[in-house]
Design a protein around this motif. Structure first.
Motif, PDB file in Angstrom:
ATOM      1  N   TRP A  61      35.915  43.025  38.901  1.00 57.86           N
ATOM      2  CA  TRP A  61      36.466  44.137  38.000  1.00 57.86           C
ATOM      3  C   TRP A  61      35.662  45.288  38.602  1.00 57.86           C
ATOM      4  O   TRP A  61      34.658  45.417  37.946  1.00 57.86           O
ATOM      5  CB  TRP A  61      36.813  43.967  36.709  1.00 57.86           C
ATOM      6  CG  TRP A  61      37.741  42.843  36.202  1.00 57.86           C
ATOM      7  CD1 TRP A  61      39.098  43.550  35.841  1.00 57.86           C
ATOM      8  CD2 TRP A  61      37.837  41.644  36.290  1.00 57.86           C
ATOM      9  NE1 TRP A  61      39.737  42.111  35.749  1.00 57.86           N
ATOM     10  CE2 TRP A  61      38.922  41.064  35.916  1.00 57.86           C
ATOM     11  CE3 TRP A  61      36.778  40.577  36.495  1.00 57.86           C
ATOM     12  CZ2 TRP A  61      39.165  39.603  35.559  1.00 57.86           C
ATOM     13  CZ3 TRP A  61      37.027  39.354  36.305  1.00 57.86           C
ATOM     14  CH2 TRP A  61      38.168  38.848  35.850  1.00 57.86           C
ATOM     15  N   LEU A  62      36.175  46.455  39.496  1.00 56.41           N
ATOM     16  CA  LEU A  62      35.222  47.392  39.597  1.00 56.41           C
ATOM     17  C   LEU A  62      35.554  48.729  38.955  1.00 56.41           C
ATOM     18  O   LEU A  62      36.739  48.779  38.568  1.00 56.41           O
ATOM     19  CB  LEU A  62      35.385  47.555  41.243  1.00 56.41           C
ATOM     20  CG  LEU A  62      35.119  46.519  42.200  1.00 56.41           C
ATOM     21  CD1 LEU A  62      35.386  46.839  43.777  1.00 56.41           C
ATOM     22  CD2 LEU A  62      33.972  45.906  41.921  1.00 56.41           C
ATOM     23  N   ALA A  63      34.599  49.504  38.804  1.00 51.67           N
ATOM     24  CA  ALA A  63      34.974  50.857  38.330  1.00 51.67           C
ATOM     25  C   ALA A  63      34.864  51.789  39.447  1.00 51.67           C
ATOM     26  O   ALA A  63      34.492  51.716  40.515  1.00 51.67           O
ATOM     27  CB  ALA A  63      33.820  51.027  37.253  1.00 51.67           C
ATOM     28  N   LYS A 109      39.742  43.288  41.894  1.00 51.61           N
ATOM     29  CA  LYS A 109      40.466  44.179  41.372  1.00 51.61           C
ATOM     30  C   LYS A 109      39.856  45.582  41.279  1.00 51.61           C
ATOM     31  O   LYS A 109      38.837  45.901  40.944  1.00 51.61           O
ATOM     32  CB  LYS A 109      40.659  43.837  39.591  1.00 51.61           C
ATOM     33  CG  LYS A 109      41.601  44.523  39.001  1.00 51.61           C
ATOM     34  CD  LYS A 109      41.104  45.935  38.114  1.00 51.61           C
ATOM     35  CE  LYS A 109      42.018  46.874  38.207  1.00 51.61           C
ATOM     36  NZ  LYS A 109      41.394  48.112  37.368  1.00 51.61           N
ATOM     37  N   PRO A 157      39.542  49.838  41.438  1.00 49.18           N
ATOM     38  CA  PRO A 157      39.783  50.709  40.463  1.00 49.18           C
ATOM     39  C   PRO A 157      41.117  51.609  40.877  1.00 49.18           C
ATOM     40  O   PRO A 157      41.249  51.279  42.217  1.00 49.18           O
ATOM     41  CB  PRO A 157      38.534  51.626  40.560  1.00 49.18           C
ATOM     42  CG  PRO A 157      38.079  51.545  41.954  1.00 49.18           C
ATOM     43  CD  PRO A 157      38.267  50.027  42.269  1.00 49.18           C
ATOM     44  N   ARG A 196      41.610  54.595  40.648  1.00 50.41           N
ATOM     45  CA  ARG A 196      41.185  55.822  41.350  1.00 50.41           C
ATOM     46  C   ARG A 196      40.086  55.438  42.279  1.00 50.41           C
ATOM     47  O   ARG A 196      39.266  54.958  41.893  1.00 50.41           O
ATOM     48  CB  ARG A 196      40.647  56.494  40.299  1.00 50.41           C
ATOM     49  CG  ARG A 196      40.250  58.160  40.785  1.00 50.41           C
ATOM     50  CD  ARG A 196      39.687  59.109  39.615  1.00 50.41           C
ATOM     51  NE  ARG A 196      38.390  58.442  39.472  1.00 50.41           N
ATOM     52  CZ  ARG A 196      38.194  58.462  38.073  1.00 50.41           C
ATOM     53  NH1 ARG A 196      39.037  58.404  37.160  1.00 50.41           N
ATOM     54  NH2 ARG A 196      37.083  57.789  37.885  1.00 50.41           N
ATOM     55  N   ASN A 230      45.860  48.478  34.264  1.00 49.75           N
ATOM     56  CA  ASN A 230      44.871  47.914  33.255  1.00 49.75           C
ATOM     57  C   ASN A 230      45.527  47.119  32.117  1.00 49.75           C
ATOM     58  O   ASN A 230      44.999  46.164  31.585  1.00 49.75           O
ATOM     59  CB  ASN A 230      44.237  49.182  32.774  1.00 49.75           C
ATOM     60  CG  ASN A 230      43.068  49.537  33.864  1.00 49.75           C
ATOM     61  OD1 ASN A 230      42.885  48.943  34.961  1.00 49.75           O
ATOM     62  ND2 ASN A 230      42.491  50.783  33.430  1.00 49.75           N
ATOM     63  N   ASN A 231      46.885  47.242  32.071  1.00 44.73           N
ATOM     64  CA  ASN A 231      47.450  46.521  30.859  1.00 44.73           C
ATOM     65  C   ASN A 231      48.184  45.309  31.391  1.00 44.73           C
ATOM     66  O   ASN A 231      48.928  44.871  30.384  1.00 44.73           O
ATOM     67  CB  ASN A 231      48.425  47.732  30.127  1.00 44.73           C
ATOM     68  CG  ASN A 231      49.294  48.334  30.699  1.00 44.73           C
ATOM     69  OD1 ASN A 231      49.736  47.807  31.964  1.00 44.73           O
ATOM     70  ND2 ASN A 231      50.277  49.288  30.334  1.00 44.73           N
ATOM     71  N   LYS A 255      48.132  42.341  31.391  1.00 49.65           N
ATOM     72  CA  LYS A 255      47.322  41.349  30.729  1.00 49.65           C
ATOM     73  C   LYS A 255      47.483  39.848  31.375  1.00 49.65           C
ATOM     74  O   LYS A 255      46.451  39.130  31.870  1.00 49.65           O
ATOM     75  CB  LYS A 255      47.662  41.043  29.341  1.00 49.65           C
ATOM     76  CG  LYS A 255      46.539  40.452  28.578  1.00 49.65           C
ATOM     77  CD  LYS A 255      46.774  40.769  27.183  1.00 49.65           C
ATOM     78  CE  LYS A 255      45.654  39.899  26.467  1.00 49.65           C
ATOM     79  NZ  LYS A 255      45.720  39.702  25.018  1.00 49.65           N
ATOM     80  N   HIS A 315      45.434  39.843  34.770  1.00 42.18           N
ATOM     81  CA  HIS A 315      43.899  39.686  34.422  1.00 42.18           C
ATOM     82  C   HIS A 315      43.600  38.408  33.964  1.00 42.18           C
ATOM     83  O   HIS A 315      42.690  37.919  34.264  1.00 42.18           O
ATOM     84  CB  HIS A 315      43.658  41.054  33.429  1.00 42.18           C
ATOM     85  CG  HIS A 315      43.557  42.342  33.937  1.00 42.18           C
ATOM     86  ND1 HIS A 315      42.621  42.867  34.861  1.00 42.18           N
ATOM     87  CD2 HIS A 315      44.624  43.389  33.803  1.00 42.18           C
ATOM     88  CE1 HIS A 315      43.035  44.040  35.087  1.00 42.18           C
ATOM     89  NE2 HIS A 315      43.921  44.391  34.482  1.00 42.18           N
ATOM     90  N   GLY A 368      31.917  48.321  34.222  1.00 42.01           N
ATOM     91  CA  GLY A 368      32.824  49.041  33.433  1.00 42.01           C
ATOM     92  C   GLY A 368      32.042  49.508  32.135  1.00 42.01           C
ATOM     93  O   GLY A 368      30.825  49.293  31.647  1.00 42.01           O
ATOM     94  N   ALA A 382      36.212  48.090  28.402  1.00 38.10           N
ATOM     95  CA  ALA A 382      36.498  47.451  29.814  1.00 38.10           C
ATOM     96  C   ALA A 382      35.640  46.025  29.740  1.00 38.10           C
ATOM     97  O   ALA A 382      36.559  45.099  30.006  1.00 38.10           O
ATOM     98  CB  ALA A 382      36.276  48.215  31.176  1.00 38.10           C
ATOM     99  N   ALA A 412      37.033  43.590  27.138  1.00 41.61           N
ATOM    100  CA  ALA A 412      38.336  43.212  27.457  1.00 41.61           C
ATOM    101  C   ALA A 412      38.003  42.081  28.277  1.00 41.61           C
ATOM    102  O   ALA A 412      38.779  40.908  28.213  1.00 41.61           O
ATOM    103  CB  ALA A 412      39.137  44.272  27.863  1.00 41.61           C
ATOM    104  N   ILE A 413      37.150  42.111  29.542  1.00 42.31           N
ATOM    105  CA  ILE A 413      37.158  41.088  30.364  1.00 42.31           C
ATOM    106  C   ILE A 413      36.453  39.892  29.860  1.00 42.31           C
ATOM    107  O   ILE A 413      36.745  38.886  30.137  1.00 42.31           O
ATOM    108  CB  ILE A 413      36.425  41.717  31.370  1.00 42.31           C
ATOM    109  CG1 ILE A 413      37.077  42.937  32.438  1.00 42.31           C
ATOM    110  CG2 ILE A 413      35.951  40.437  32.580  1.00 42.31           C
ATOM    111  CD1 ILE A 413      36.462  43.580  33.309  1.00 42.31           C
TER     112      ILE A 413
END
Lengths: 366, 426
Positions: free
Chosen positions: B115-117, B141, B143, B145, B181-182, B184, B187, B201, B205, B208-209
Motif C-alpha cells: 500500500w503506497l503513499a 495498491k 496512490p 495521486r 480507499n473505501n 473495503k 483491500h 502511510g 492509513a 486501517a491496513i
C-alpha cells in the motif's frame, strides 16, 4: 458620534471606485495610526514587515492578519475596561475567533449593517421571522456566540421579531402559525436565519403538509428569505446553492430571486455582503476587497480566484482592519454591475478546505 | 472509480479486472524469480540505473539519484550482504554463515502486497525493488495521486536486457492496481492473500491496513507516520555553519518536506546568544536559493497556504519569521521548547538549546531521523543516550531524506525472506 462617522454618513454603494478608494484610504490611514499606537501585536506585525505608518501607502501594500490570528490571541486596541461584549465565531475548524468589541466598534458595526441591509431590503422595516431559538441571542456574561451575534445584529432592521424554533432547533409549528397569521396587513416579512438551520427545517418538514400550507396561505411577493452562516455544513451533506434555493422556494412559496445569501466574517462584523439580484456581492464604501493569489499572495486581477482579503476602518477595539480569510473568491467587476451599485463586486467561491493529508496520509482510509 | 489494473508487466488500463487471475499470474511467477541468480538480479538493477542515467530520467526526477546510488552494483551488493548476515548468496542456496553446525538459505516469502503513499514515489520503488531483489512478486495498491509517475518508472524495467534477464519477463512479477480507499472488499482481498504486507502511510492509513484480516504467517512491514528533526552542536556551528545551512536547506526542500525523514525543527546549541537566530536568517537565504535554482516548490494547495500564513502570523507575534514573499518557504525562529508541529511545505522551526542531551526526552518510536551537525566526538558521546527511546537514524545533514538500509529501525531485505537451515555434514 463615532470615530468614523464621516464615512458612515455616506450611502454604501454611491461612490465610483476611484472616489471610494480615496475616501476609504483616508479613513484606513487614521485607523492604522490608532491601532499601531494602541495594539502592541499590530505594531509588531507592521514593524516586522518594515511597514512605516507615517508614509503614504496603497491598500494592496498594507499588511494583513490572517483571520486565524483571532483564534490564537486576544487582540485589543483599547483598554480592556472599554470592552462591552465579546464575540465568538462559529468554530467549524476547532478554536473559535474571539473578537472584543467596544462601544465605538459596536456603533460602527450597527450603522454599517443598517446602511447596507437597508439598501437591499428597502427602508420599510419588516417583520423578522427568525429560524432560530430565542436563547441563541441571550449572552452569557457578555459573551455571544456567532449565531447570537449575527441575529442580534439584524434585529435593528426589524419592526417586529418572532422566533420559530424550539430549544432543540426543531420548527415549532404553533409559533410559526402565530407569526405568519398574526402579522398585520401589508406587513413585509423577512424569514431570517442560518443557512444550515433553514435546510434542517426543510429536511424535517418536507412531508409536513400543515407547514407547507402555512407558507402557502400567507405567501406574498414582498416576502424574502435572508440566510447567513456559509455553506460548509450544507456542502458536507452535498447540498448545493441551487438545491438549497429550489427546496426553500418550494417550501416557503418564495421566488428564488428573493432568497438572499449574506456573506460576512466575525472578524469584521457590520460590513456584510448580500447577493444582489444578479447574484453578486458588493463592496460598500466602508470596506474594500483584495483577492490574493494563494501561492504568491500577490493581488489578482478580476475573475481570478484567490484568498479574500477585506480592509475596513470600522474595527476600533481590535486590530481587524486588514484581514485575510482562507475563503476563496473572485472579483467580477468594478462599477458596472447591472444592479447599479458602484464599486467592486465579487463572488464567494468556497472555503479552502483543511489541508489534505499529504502522502503518508493518503494511502488508505477505510 | 472502479478498481483498475494499471501495470501488469507493462502499462495497462483494465477496469473490473479479475482479482483471482492477477493473483494466479503473479504466483506463477514465483518459480521464475526463484530460478534467477542473485548476481544476475544485482546486475539487472545496475543496468536499470545506467538506463535512467542515459535516458535523462535521472535528471528529470531528482529523487532517482538516491535510488540509483543505492542500486549501483557495488553499493547494493554490500547492503544485501549486511542485511543478510554477510552473504547475499544465501538467496541462491544454502551457505555457511559461520555457524558451527548449520547452513542457511534465504527463501522468498512469496506474494508481497504494497500500500503506497503518494508523497514520496521513490519510497514505493524501494519497497518494490527490494521485494524483487529477494525474489518475491509484488501486488501494489498505487496512490490515487501520482501513480502515473510510478507506472512510468516501472515501465523502464522493460527497456533493460542483461545477458541473463530480460526486463520484459522480470517486470511481469509486478502488478499495480488503483483501488478506492473505501473499497473495503478489495483491500480485504489484498490483505488476505499477502505473504508480506508493506504499508506506507499516515496513522489512519496504517491502522486501517493493520486492522484487515491477514494470513497467520504473513509478515507486516509498516512504515507509519514519523517525525524528523535536526541537532547541531556549537562546535560544528562555529566551523561549518555555511555548509550545514546549505545541506539543511536541501533536506527541507526535497519532497516539499513531506517525507517522514524531512526535518521540521532544528535545535541549535548556542555558544553565545543570537547564533540560532543568525542561523535561521542564513537558512532563509539558502531556502530561497534552493527554491529558485535547484528544487522549485511544486505544491499548490490553498489550504496549505492558509495554514502557512496563519503560522507565520502567529510567530511574527511570538518569535521571528523569515519567509519568501509567497508561500514557498518559511523559517521560524522561536525560543519555545520542544518539537514544533510539523506543517510540511517547507516550514522549518529553529530553536536554541543549551544542552545537547536535552532533546533526549522528545524521542519515542514515532521519531525517525535526527539530522546531525555534530562533531564525531559528540556523536559518540551523545547519540547512544539520545536514541535510547527513539530515533532510527542519525545521518549527516544533506542526507536526511536519502533512503538507507536499515530503515525505520529494520533491515527490510531481511524481513522479506524466511531463513531455512540444514545441518552441515557431520
Amino acid at each position: 458620534m463615532t470615530a468614523y462617522s464621516s464615512i458612515l454618513e455616506k450611502e454604501p454603494f454611491s461612490a465610483v471606485q476611484s472616489k471610494k478608494g480615496k475616501l476609504l484610504l483616508t479613513e484606513i490611514k487614521k485607523s492604522v495610526l490608532h491601532h499601531y499606537k494602541n495594539c502592541p501585536e499590530f505594531k509588531a506585525l507592521l514593524d516586522n514587515r518594515d511597514f512605516n505608518v507615517q508614509k503614504d501607502f496603497n491598500l494592496e501594500d498594507f499588511p494583513y492578519f490572517p483571520a486565524s490570528i483571532f483564534k490564537k490571541f486576544d487582540l485589543l486596541s483599547v483598554p480592556k475596561g472599554q470592552i462591552i461584549k465579546t464575540l465568538y465565531s462559529s468554530s467549524t475548524s476547532g478554536q473559535p475567533s474571539k473578537i472584543m468589541i467596544d462601544k465605538i466598534t459596536s456603533d460602527n458595526q450597527i450603522l454599517a449593517l443598517n446602511k447596507i441591509m437597508m439598501n437591499f431590503l428597502g427602508k420599510q422595516r419588516r417583520h423578522f421571522i427568525i429560524f432560530d431559538t430565542e436563547e441563541t441571542i441571550e449572552s452569557s456574561q457578555g459573551e455571544l456566540s456567532s449565531r447570537g451575534t449575527a441575529i442580534r445584529g439584524m434585529l435593528s432592521l426589524a419592526r417586529k421579531i418572532s422566533f420559530v424554533l424550539d430549544k432543540d432547533l426543531n420548527l415549532n409549528a404553533e409559533k410559526l402559525k402565530v407569526a405568519l397569521f398574526g402579522k398585520e396587513e401589508n406587513e413585509k416579512v423577512c424569514f431570517f436565519g442560518f443557512s444550515w438551520l433553514f435546510y434542517n427545517v426543510y429536511l424535517k418538514n418536507k412531508e409536513n403538509k400543515e407547514v407547507f400550507n402555512f407558507f402557502k396561505k400567507t405567501s406574498s411577493r414582498d416576502n424574502i428569505i435572508l440566510h447567513i452562516g456559509g455553506w460548509k455544513k450544507l456542502r458536507d451533506i452535498n447540498v448545493s446553492k441551487e438545491d438549497f434555493n429550489n427546496n426553500l422556494e418550494e417550501m416557503f412559496f418564495i421566488d428564488k430571486g428573493k432568497i438572499t445569501d449574506v456573506y460576512g466574517m466575525t472578524e469584521q462584523l457590520g460590513t456584510v455582503y448580500p447577493d444582489c439580484e444578479y447574484g453578486y456581492k458588493h463592496m460598500p464604501l466602508y470596506s474594500e476587497i483584495i483577492i490574493r493569489d494563494t501561492n504568491t499572495l500577490k493581488p489578482l486581477p478580476p475573475r481570478q480566484v484567490g484568498f479574500i482579503q477585506f480592509l475596513s476602518p470600522l474595527p476600533h477595539s481590535y486590530p481587524g482592519i486588514s484581514v485575510l480569510s482562507d475563503d476563496l473568491g473572485k472579483i467580477i467587476g468594478i462599477d458596472d454591475c447591472k444592479c447599479g451599485r458602484m464599486g467592486k463586486y465579487f463572488v464567494f467561491e468556497k472555503r479552502s478546505e483543511k489541508a489534505e493529508m499529504k502522502g503518508c496520509g493518503d494511502a488508505l482510509n477505510i | 472509480m472502479e478498481k483498475t489494473i494499471i501495470f501488469n508487466g507493462q502499462k495497462t488500463k483494465e477496469s473490473n479486472f479479475d482479482f483471482d487471475v492477477i493473483i494466479k499470474n503473479l504466483k506463477s511467477r514465483l518459480d521464475y524469480m526463484h530460478d534467477l541468480s542473485e548476481d544476475d538480479i544485482i546486475d539487472f538493477f545496475d543496468k536499470l540505473v545506467d538506463y535512467w542515467q542515459e535516458s535523462g530520467l535521472l535528471k528529470k526526477h531528482s529523487y532517482l539519484k538516491n535510488l540509483s546510488e543505492f542500486f549501483d552494483k557495488g553499493n547494493f551488493s554490500e547492503k544485501l550482504n549486511i542485511a543478510l548476515h554477510n552473504n547475499y548468496k544465501a538467496l541462491d542456496g544454502f551457505v555457511d554463515l559461520g555457524d558451527k553446525g548449520l547452513l542457511f538459505h534465504a527463501q522468498p516469502r512469496g506474494l508481497t502486497c504494497h500500500w503506497l503513499a503518494g508523497n514520496v514515489p521513490v519510497l514505493g520503488l524501494f519497497s518494490i525493488f527490494f521485494c524483487l531483489a529477494t525474489k518475491n512478486v509484488c501486488l501494489v495498491k498505487a496512490p490515487l495521486r501520482g501513480f502515473e509517475e510510478l507506472t512510468g518508472l516501472l515501465e523502464t524495467l522493460n527497456e533493460v536486457k542483461t545477458e541473463k534477464i530480460d526486463g520484459r519477463d522480470f517486470s511481469k512479477s509486478i502488478a499495480v492496481l488503483l483501488i478506492e480507499n473505501n473499497d473495503k472488499e478489495s483491500h480485504e482481498k489484498l490483505s488476505a492473500i499477502a505473504d508480506v504486507r508493506i504499508a506506507w502511510g499516515g496513522l489512519d492509513a496504517v491502522n486501517a491496513i493493520i486492522g484487515l484480516k491477514k494470513n497467520l504467517f504473513c509478515e507486516d512491514i509498516i512504515f507509519g507516520p514519523k517525525y524528523s528533526y535536526v541537532l547541531i552542536d556549537k562546535e560544528s556551528l562555529e566551523k561549518n555553519q555555511k555548509n550545514l545551512v546549505q545541506r539543511l536547506a536541501v533536506d527541507v526542500s526535497v519532497f516539499d518536506q513531506y517525507a517522514c525523514s524531512s526535518p521540521h525543527t532544528v535545535f541549535i546549541q548556542e555558544a553565545e546568544p543570537g547564533q540560532a537566530e543568525n542561523f535561521a536568517k542564513e537558512l532563509a537565504s539558502q531556502l530561497e536559493l534552493v527554491n529558485r535554482v535547484l528544487l522549485p516548490k511544486i505544491e499548490k494547495d490553498p489550504a496549505k497556504s492558509a495554514e502557512i500564513i496563519s503560522m507565520r502570523a502567529e510567530y511574527e507575534l511570538k518569535g521571528k519569521v523569515f519567509n519568501s514573499p509567497g508561500t514557498e518557504w518559511t523559517v521560524i525562529y522561536t525560543k519555545e521548547s520542544g518539537l514544533a508541529k510539523g506543517c510540511g511545505s517547507r516550514v522549518i522551526f529553529v530553536k536554541p538549546i543549551k544542552d545537547l542531551k536535552s532533546i533526549r526526552d522528545y524521542n519515542n518510536r514515532q521519531k525517525q531521523t535526527l539530522g546531525t551537525g555534530l562533531t564525531q566526538e559528540n556523536k559518540l558521546k551523545y547519540l547512544d543516550s539520545i536514541t535510547q527511546k527513539g530515533i532510527d537514524r542519525c545521518p549527516n545533514l544533506g542526507y536526511m531524506t536519502f533512503y538507507e538500509s536499515p530503515w525505520d529501525g529494520m533491515f527490510v531485505l531481511d524481513r522479506l525472506i524466511r531463513w531455512v537451515t540444514t545441518h552441515k555434514d557431520i
